[in-house]
Design an enzyme around this catalytic site. Structure first.
Site, short mmCIF file in Angstrom:
data_model
loop_
_atom_site.label_atom_id
_atom_site.label_comp_id
_atom_site.label_asym_id
_atom_site.label_seq_id
_atom_site.Cartn_x
_atom_site.Cartn_y
_atom_site.Cartn_z
N ILE A 71 0.85 -1.19 0.00
CA ILE A 71 0.00 0.00 0.00
C ILE A 71 0.88 1.24 0.00
O ILE A 71 1.61 1.49 0.96
CB ILE A 71 -0.94 0.01 1.22
CG1 ILE A 71 -1.87 -1.21 1.18
CG2 ILE A 71 -1.75 1.31 1.27
CD1 ILE A 71 -2.77 -1.34 2.40
N CYS A 73 3.04 1.97 -2.90
CA CYS A 73 4.20 1.18 -3.34
C CYS A 73 5.35 2.00 -3.89
O CYS A 73 6.41 1.45 -4.19
CB CYS A 73 3.77 0.14 -4.37
SG CYS A 73 3.16 0.83 -5.93
N GLY A 76 8.35 1.03 -6.53
CA GLY A 76 8.32 -0.43 -6.67
C GLY A 76 9.46 -1.24 -6.10
O GLY A 76 9.49 -2.46 -6.27
N LEU A 95 -1.22 6.26 -5.81
CA LEU A 95 -2.08 7.31 -6.35
C LEU A 95 -1.31 8.20 -7.31
O LEU A 95 -1.84 9.19 -7.82
CB LEU A 95 -2.65 8.16 -5.20
CG LEU A 95 -3.46 7.42 -4.13
CD1 LEU A 95 -4.02 8.41 -3.12
CD2 LEU A 95 -4.57 6.60 -4.75
N GLN A 99 4.54 7.10 -10.71
CA GLN A 99 5.00 5.88 -10.05
C GLN A 99 4.37 4.64 -10.68
O GLN A 99 5.06 3.64 -10.92
CB GLN A 99 4.67 5.93 -8.55
CG GLN A 99 5.51 6.95 -7.81
CD GLN A 99 5.19 7.02 -6.33
OE1 GLN A 99 4.16 6.50 -5.88
NE2 GLN A 99 6.04 7.67 -5.57
N TRP A 123 -6.17 2.26 -1.15
CA TRP A 123 -6.65 1.12 -0.36
C TRP A 123 -8.15 1.20 -0.13
O TRP A 123 -8.80 0.17 0.11
CB TRP A 123 -5.91 1.08 0.98
CG TRP A 123 -6.03 2.35 1.78
CD1 TRP A 123 -5.15 3.41 1.77
CD2 TRP A 123 -7.08 2.73 2.67
NE1 TRP A 123 -5.59 4.41 2.60
CE2 TRP A 123 -6.78 4.02 3.17
CE3 TRP A 123 -8.25 2.11 3.09
CZ2 TRP A 123 -7.60 4.70 4.06
CZ3 TRP A 123 -9.08 2.79 3.99
CH2 TRP A 123 -8.76 4.06 4.47
N CYS A 269 13.59 18.64 8.22
CA CYS A 269 13.10 17.36 8.74
C CYS A 269 14.22 16.56 9.41
O CYS A 269 14.00 15.91 10.44
CB CYS A 269 12.44 16.54 7.64
SG CYS A 269 10.79 17.13 7.19
#
Length: 287
Positions: A71, A73, A76, A95, A99, A123, A269
């Site tokens: 979920i 992904c 890949g 989404l 990708q 999902w 971050c």
């Protein structure tokens, strides 16, 4: 009452469909866009990303012929590793159009009898039985109001002996923050607003107790939690260094504004993970 949930296509595409070429300037060759795991201090970023994928998959007790649902992904890498190392069938959900296209090309080039699919859907719409679930760096996008539905859907999708590995950034509770001596500064508030407005619209970070609460409410048992906090600080440092080294290309592909935005995001971050304002954890969930 039935709740119709539409996946957050707009929020995800606003970030991940920026440009594959732009992301390649700072990600490792596997294009893994989540916290790496520096199992050894001398690891390259690519080695550490594969180590993180192996760490996650190794907690799922995968067996040949099983079907693994990924979920969120990404590009890949986790599914590729699962096929190559564990000989499983895979289904990936994303989404991001970029990708999905990238993963489909990768699948087309793989020589394996195992089934492999990538679906441009969330999902929320998925309704097929699978044996195991992995989700790395996607939960942060779902939004607090969808947590219950997410765990309901994943619990229903798994068999009686099913397992899910959930890898997500988390924040401390107010009580944990006070115990750690963390203070709510103007700088932190402004940076959080910047992230939610310009980098991850719609994003929301859970606390560890929140994950436990929502997972256990639908019948999951949280059997292990592993923190990778300082591993993410190092990952972000390496991404920022790589992007800075490719500054001219980044500006040519996107713009000075986008380059500056991403440098602010990556360096800011990294600081939050070092200081303990954010953490990243792998949750092992079993039925």
């Amino acid at each position: 009452m039935s709740v119709q949930l539409t996946p957050h296509f707009g929020n995800v595409q606003a970030h991940y469909d920026l440009s594959d070429d732009f992301f390649r300037l700072f990600l490792d060759p596997t294009q893994t866009y989540s916290c790496a795991y520096f199992e050894r201090d001398d690891m390259t970023l690519q080695e550490a990303q594969i180590a993180k994928i192996d760490l996650a998959l190794g907690k799922l007790n995968l067996e040949p012929g099983m079907t693994l649902l990924d979920i969120g992904c990404g590009w890949g890498a986790t599914m590729r590793r699962a096929i190559e190392k564990y000989d499983v069938n895979v289904v990936g959900l994303t989404l991001s159009e970029n990708q999905a296209g990238h993963v489909q090309k990768m699948f087309d080039q793989m020589d394996t009898p195992r089934s492999r699919r990538v679906l441009l859907e969330g999902w929320e719409k998925f309704d097929e039985p699978v044996d195991r679930i992995v989700s790395i760096g996607a939960f942060e996008h779902f939004g607090h109001q969808r947590y219950h539905h997410f765990f309901e859907v994943t619990h229903r999708t798994l068999p009686a002996d099913g397992k899910m590995l959930l890898h997500t950034i988390v924040r401390p509770t107010f009580k944990e923050g006070r115990e750690k001596g963390l203070t709510l500064t103007h700088e932190l508030v402004h940076f959080t607003k910047f992230i939610l407005a310009e980098i991850f619209p719609g994003g929301w970070l859970p606390s560890i107790p929140t994950v436990h609460e929502y997972a256990e409410k639908v019948g999951f048992r949280v059997t292990a939690v592993q923190s990778l906090q300082l591993h993410y600080a190092r990952t972000l440092d390496m991404w920022a260094t790589a992007l800075e080294a490719n500054k001219d290309q980044a500006i040519a592909i996107q713009s000075q504004t986008v380059y500056d935005r991403y440098m602010k995001y990556l360096t800011g971050c990294a600081k939050l993970f070092r200081q303990g304002y954010t953490d990243v954890d792998q949750f092992t969930l079993e039925k």
